[in-house]
Scaffold this motif. Structure first.
Motif, PDB file in Angstrom:
ATOM      1  N   GLN A 216      35.765   0.371   1.017  1.00  0.00           N
ATOM      2  CA  GLN A 216      34.711  -0.346   1.743  1.00  0.00           C
ATOM      3  C   GLN A 216      34.030   0.553   2.793  1.00  0.00           C
ATOM      4  O   GLN A 216      32.806   0.649   2.836  1.00  0.00           O
ATOM      5  CB  GLN A 216      35.305  -1.588   2.418  1.00  0.00           C
ATOM      6  CG  GLN A 216      34.290  -2.419   3.187  1.00  0.00           C
ATOM      7  CD  GLN A 216      34.939  -3.605   3.871  1.00  0.00           C
ATOM      8  OE1 GLN A 216      36.124  -3.913   3.642  1.00  0.00           O
ATOM      9  NE2 GLN A 216      34.189  -4.290   4.717  1.00  0.00           N
ATOM     10  N   VAL A 217      34.828   1.216   3.652  1.00  0.00           N
ATOM     11  CA  VAL A 217      34.237   2.022   4.736  1.00  0.00           C
ATOM     12  C   VAL A 217      33.683   3.347   4.223  1.00  0.00           C
ATOM     13  O   VAL A 217      32.777   3.915   4.839  1.00  0.00           O
ATOM     14  CB  VAL A 217      35.261   2.261   5.867  1.00  0.00           C
ATOM     15  CG1 VAL A 217      35.642   0.935   6.542  1.00  0.00           C
ATOM     16  CG2 VAL A 217      36.489   3.001   5.371  1.00  0.00           C
ATOM     17  N   SER A 218      34.199   3.852   3.125  1.00  0.00           N
ATOM     18  CA  SER A 218      33.648   5.083   2.539  1.00  0.00           C
ATOM     19  C   SER A 218      32.255   4.830   1.977  1.00  0.00           C
ATOM     20  O   SER A 218      31.365   5.689   2.068  1.00  0.00           O
ATOM     21  CB  SER A 218      34.549   5.606   1.428  1.00  0.00           C
ATOM     22  OG  SER A 218      35.772   6.037   1.940  1.00  0.00           O
ATOM     23  N   ALA A 219      32.067   3.647   1.414  1.00  0.00           N
ATOM     24  CA  ALA A 219      30.761   3.300   0.863  1.00  0.00           C
ATOM     25  C   ALA A 219      29.736   3.085   1.967  1.00  0.00           C
ATOM     26  O   ALA A 219      28.538   3.339   1.772  1.00  0.00           O
ATOM     27  CB  ALA A 219      30.878   2.044  -0.003  1.00  0.00           C
ATOM     28  N   ASN A 220      30.214   2.647   3.139  1.00  0.00           N
ATOM     29  CA  ASN A 220      29.306   2.397   4.267  1.00  0.00           C
ATOM     30  C   ASN A 220      30.004   2.789   5.577  1.00  0.00           C
ATOM     31  O   ASN A 220      30.548   1.936   6.281  1.00  0.00           O
ATOM     32  CB  ASN A 220      28.902   0.909   4.293  1.00  0.00           C
ATOM     33  CG  ASN A 220      27.916   0.614   5.403  1.00  0.00           C
ATOM     34  OD1 ASN A 220      27.300   1.524   5.977  1.00  0.00           O
ATOM     35  ND2 ASN A 220      27.759  -0.679   5.718  1.00  0.00           N
ATOM     36  N   PRO A 221      29.996   4.077   5.917  1.00  0.00           N
ATOM     37  CA  PRO A 221      30.677   4.523   7.133  1.00  0.00           C
ATOM     38  C   PRO A 221      30.198   3.825   8.401  1.00  0.00           C
ATOM     39  O   PRO A 221      30.968   3.683   9.362  1.00  0.00           O
ATOM     40  CB  PRO A 221      30.360   6.022   7.189  1.00  0.00           C
ATOM     41  CG  PRO A 221      30.109   6.403   5.761  1.00  0.00           C
ATOM     42  CD  PRO A 221      29.431   5.211   5.154  1.00  0.00           C
ATOM     43  N   ALA A 222      28.934   3.352   8.426  1.00  0.00           N
ATOM     44  CA  ALA A 222      28.405   2.674   9.616  1.00  0.00           C
ATOM     45  C   ALA A 222      29.131   1.364   9.888  1.00  0.00           C
ATOM     46  O   ALA A 222      29.108   0.846  11.020  1.00  0.00           O
ATOM     47  CB  ALA A 222      26.909   2.429   9.450  1.00  0.00           C
ATOM     48  N   SER A 223      29.799   0.839   8.866  1.00  0.00           N
ATOM     49  CA  SER A 223      30.521  -0.432   9.043  1.00  0.00           C
ATOM     50  C   SER A 223      31.941  -0.230   9.568  1.00  0.00           C
ATOM     51  O   SER A 223      32.661  -1.219   9.779  1.00  0.00           O
ATOM     52  CB  SER A 223      30.581  -1.180   7.701  1.00  0.00           C
ATOM     53  OG  SER A 223      31.441  -0.481   6.779  1.00  0.00           O
ATOM     54  N   PHE A 224      32.344   1.016   9.765  1.00  0.00           N
ATOM     55  CA  PHE A 224      33.742   1.315  10.127  1.00  0.00           C
ATOM     56  C   PHE A 224      34.159   0.562  11.391  1.00  0.00           C
ATOM     57  O   PHE A 224      35.242  -0.041  11.441  1.00  0.00           O
ATOM     58  CB  PHE A 224      33.927   2.822  10.333  1.00  0.00           C
ATOM     59  CG  PHE A 224      35.361   3.275  10.323  1.00  0.00           C
ATOM     60  CD1 PHE A 224      35.907   3.904   9.212  1.00  0.00           C
ATOM     61  CD2 PHE A 224      36.190   3.074  11.424  1.00  0.00           C
ATOM     62  CE1 PHE A 224      37.232   4.323   9.185  1.00  0.00           C
ATOM     63  CE2 PHE A 224      37.512   3.484  11.415  1.00  0.00           C
ATOM     64  CZ  PHE A 224      38.046   4.107  10.290  1.00  0.00           C
ATOM     65  N   GLY A 225      33.326   0.562  12.427  1.00  0.00           N
ATOM     66  CA  GLY A 225      33.676  -0.085  13.683  1.00  0.00           C
ATOM     67  C   GLY A 225      33.877  -1.580  13.515  1.00  0.00           C
ATOM     68  O   GLY A 225      34.835  -2.151  14.058  1.00  0.00           O
ATOM     69  N   ASP A 226      32.994  -2.222  12.746  1.00  0.00           N
ATOM     70  CA  ASP A 226      33.120  -3.663  12.538  1.00  0.00           C
ATOM     71  C   ASP A 226      34.368  -4.000  11.740  1.00  0.00           C
ATOM     72  O   ASP A 226      35.067  -4.971  12.040  1.00  0.00           O
ATOM     73  CB  ASP A 226      31.877  -4.188  11.802  1.00  0.00           C
ATOM     74  CG  ASP A 226      30.626  -4.136  12.669  1.00  0.00           C
ATOM     75  OD1 ASP A 226      30.784  -4.173  13.917  1.00  0.00           O
ATOM     76  OD2 ASP A 226      29.519  -4.062  12.111  1.00  0.00           O
ATOM     77  N   VAL A 227      34.638  -3.193  10.717  1.00  0.00           N
ATOM     78  CA  VAL A 227      35.839  -3.422   9.907  1.00  0.00           C
ATOM     79  C   VAL A 227      37.095  -3.235  10.758  1.00  0.00           C
ATOM     80  O   VAL A 227      38.024  -4.054  10.707  1.00  0.00           O
ATOM     81  CB  VAL A 227      35.855  -2.478   8.685  1.00  0.00           C
ATOM     82  CG1 VAL A 227      37.193  -2.603   7.927  1.00  0.00           C
ATOM     83  CG2 VAL A 227      34.687  -2.784   7.753  1.00  0.00           C
ATOM     84  N   ALA A 228      37.131  -2.169  11.555  1.00  0.00           N
ATOM     85  CA  ALA A 228      38.299  -1.904  12.399  1.00  0.00           C
ATOM     86  C   ALA A 228      38.528  -3.054  13.386  1.00  0.00           C
ATOM     87  O   ALA A 228      39.678  -3.420  13.673  1.00  0.00           O
ATOM     88  CB  ALA A 228      38.100  -0.598  13.155  1.00  0.00           C
ATOM     89  N   ARG A 229      37.430  -3.624  13.913  1.00  0.00           N
ATOM     90  CA  ARG A 229      37.548  -4.691  14.901  1.00  0.00           C
ATOM     91  C   ARG A 229      38.027  -6.007  14.289  1.00  0.00           C
ATOM     92  O   ARG A 229      38.777  -6.760  14.929  1.00  0.00           O
ATOM     93  CB  ARG A 229      36.186  -4.902  15.568  1.00  0.00           C
ATOM     94  CG  ARG A 229      36.200  -5.835  16.771  1.00  0.00           C
ATOM     95  CD  ARG A 229      34.825  -5.984  17.372  1.00  0.00           C
ATOM     96  NE  ARG A 229      34.313  -4.735  17.902  1.00  0.00           N
ATOM     97  CZ  ARG A 229      33.320  -4.012  17.347  1.00  0.00           C
ATOM     98  NH1 ARG A 229      32.753  -4.441  16.212  1.00  0.00           N
ATOM     99  NH2 ARG A 229      32.920  -2.877  17.873  1.00  0.00           N
ATOM    100  N   SER A 230      37.655  -6.259  13.054  1.00  0.00           N
ATOM    101  CA  SER A 230      37.938  -7.567  12.448  1.00  0.00           C
ATOM    102  C   SER A 230      39.118  -7.565  11.481  1.00  0.00           C
ATOM    103  O   SER A 230      39.603  -8.648  11.093  1.00  0.00           O
ATOM    104  CB  SER A 230      36.688  -8.068  11.705  1.00  0.00           C
ATOM    105  OG  SER A 230      36.337  -7.143  10.674  1.00  0.00           O
ATOM    106  N   LEU A 231      39.593  -6.426  11.099  1.00  0.00           N
ATOM    107  CA  LEU A 231      40.652  -6.348  10.089  1.00  0.00           C
ATOM    108  C   LEU A 231      41.983  -6.853  10.648  1.00  0.00           C
ATOM    109  O   LEU A 231      42.517  -6.280  11.608  1.00  0.00           O
ATOM    110  CB  LEU A 231      40.802  -4.904   9.604  1.00  0.00           C
ATOM    111  CG  LEU A 231      41.770  -4.665   8.443  1.00  0.00           C
ATOM    112  CD1 LEU A 231      41.227  -5.273   7.155  1.00  0.00           C
ATOM    113  CD2 LEU A 231      42.010  -3.161   8.263  1.00  0.00           C
ATOM    114  N   PRO A 232      42.571  -7.904  10.070  1.00  0.00           N
ATOM    115  CA  PRO A 232      43.840  -8.432  10.597  1.00  0.00           C
ATOM    116  C   PRO A 232      44.980  -7.423  10.556  1.00  0.00           C
ATOM    117  O   PRO A 232      45.848  -7.425  11.434  1.00  0.00           O
ATOM    118  CB  PRO A 232      44.134  -9.628   9.667  1.00  0.00           C
ATOM    119  CG  PRO A 232      42.828  -9.987   9.057  1.00  0.00           C
ATOM    120  CD  PRO A 232      42.063  -8.710   8.950  1.00  0.00           C
ATOM    121  N   GLU A 233      44.980  -6.557   9.544  1.00  0.00           N
ATOM    122  CA  GLU A 233      46.087  -5.596   9.396  1.00  0.00           C
ATOM    123  C   GLU A 233      46.005  -4.418  10.373  1.00  0.00           C
ATOM    124  O   GLU A 233      46.955  -3.652  10.491  1.00  0.00           O
ATOM    125  CB  GLU A 233      46.114  -5.054   7.968  1.00  0.00           C
ATOM    126  CG  GLU A 233      46.465  -6.067   6.895  1.00  0.00           C
ATOM    127  CD  GLU A 233      45.250  -6.797   6.353  1.00  0.00           C
ATOM    128  OE1 GLU A 233      45.377  -7.513   5.347  1.00  0.00           O
ATOM    129  OE2 GLU A 233      44.145  -6.639   6.936  1.00  0.00           O
TER     130      GLU A 233
END
Length: 338
Positions: A216-233
């Protein structure tokens, strides 16, 4: 009657001659012993003869042997005979000034310094520490211990006898600019950290989930911060800020986790890392957002201290040269005048 009296006289004469011969023999043996003793003394002096006089202090053959080993701890590379001699002259001057100033480094102080260094080396066994010192320095522990004493004496002499100019701000900035490529880098990055799996089955699940997130984040590196903030794991302590780590020197990061530091150091700016295990065996994904030389503000005092030590060495060398000019340094048998 004359013949009768003459017999004891002959006997007495023979006895006197015997005693005289015996006395001569004893005297000869004693003289031979004296000569033998003198010879051994002379030969002993020849074995450890005086090579140089620094003022009134002799430098002997044994000093040269020890000095050839000691100098390895103070000079880089293989020392020439002249460099060994200069080191011994320096050491002799330091020892003379220490006597004049009543500077004494006690055995207790040296033992405390050895204990401190053992703690720094995380070594608890004294014999193992001695073996390690000899293995790493290629110098006997006795001489290594002597080098500690000399360093402590020299340090005290520098404090009371040598004037050291303080480095100014221009010198600090100049050093930073000239050595920017050597001061290290600091990193700006984001991270996603997965928890340690308690079981093999749980590890499979975490591995699977980590690879899904990575895609997911490799396809869209700009989303890394949002994913890191919301990812339960994500168990990173920086999760609330989108996993952001603000400009941390790589040396500091290496002390935290060498695997993480190595991964980031070799990562191109703007790239997402593969899924990897850190030094605590947790799965991680990182995004390198920036890399730059460590800022001057973070190492200003470190540079200032380095410049001060350099100036201290230079000032000490000038002081030694001045002392040499005011001392008679000669070989035995040479006239005392320079």
């Amino acid at each position: 009657m004359k013949r009768f009296l003459s017999l004891p006289l002959r006997s007495l004469l023979f006895l006197a001659l015997s005693l005289f011969a015996s006395a001569c023999s004893s005297a000869d043996e004693k003289q031979a012993q004296i000569k033998k003793f003198d010879k051994s003394t002379v030969e002993g002096e020849r074995i450890n003869s005086v090579r140089l006089l620094v003022g009134t202090r002799p430098i002997t053959d044994i000093d040269y042997e020890d000095g050839s080993a000691l100098v390895k701890l103070f000079r880089q590379g293989r020392a020439t005979p002249k460099e060994v001699e200069n080191f011994l002259i320096e050491k002799s001057i330091v020892d003379q000034v220490a006597e004049e100033e009543s500077i004494v480094v006690s055995d207790e102080r040296i033992d405390n310094e050895i204990k401190r260094r053992m703690e720094m080396a995380k070594e608890t066994d004294e014999e193992a520490f001695k073996a390690r010192i000899e293995r790493e320095t290629q110098v006997s522990f006795r001489l290594w211990k002597e080098s500690l004493r000399y360093q402590m004496v020299r340090q005290q002499i520098v404090q009371i006898k040598v004037t050291i100019p303080q480095p100014d701000e221009k010198e600090v900035e100049k050093f930073y600019k000239q050595n920017a490529h050597r001061v290290g880098v600091e990193l700006l990055f984001r991270e996603i950290v997965f928890p340690v799996a308690p079981t093999i089955a749980a590890e499979r699940e975490i591995d699977k989930r980590a690879r899904q997130v990575h895609s997911q984040v490799s396809a869209n590196p700009a989303s890394f911060g949002d994913v890191a903030r919301s990812l339960p794991e994500n168990v990173s302590p920086f999760k609330a800020g989108g996993g952001i780590r603000l400009w941390i020197p790589i040396d500091d990061l290496a002390r935290e986790d060498r695997v993480l530091a190595g991964m980031l150091y070799n990562l191109p700016q703007g790239a997402v890392s593969p899924v990897f295990r850190d030094s605590t065996n947790r799965y991680r994904i990182v995004l390198l957002e920036g890399k730059r030389p460590v800022s001057l503000e973070k190492i200003r005092e470190m540079i200032r201290m380095q410049l001060f030590y350099d100036k201290a060495d230079e000032s000490f060398e000038r002081w030694i040269e001045e002392r040499k000019r005011n001392l008679v340094i000669r070989k035995p048998g040479e006239p005392q005048g320079k």
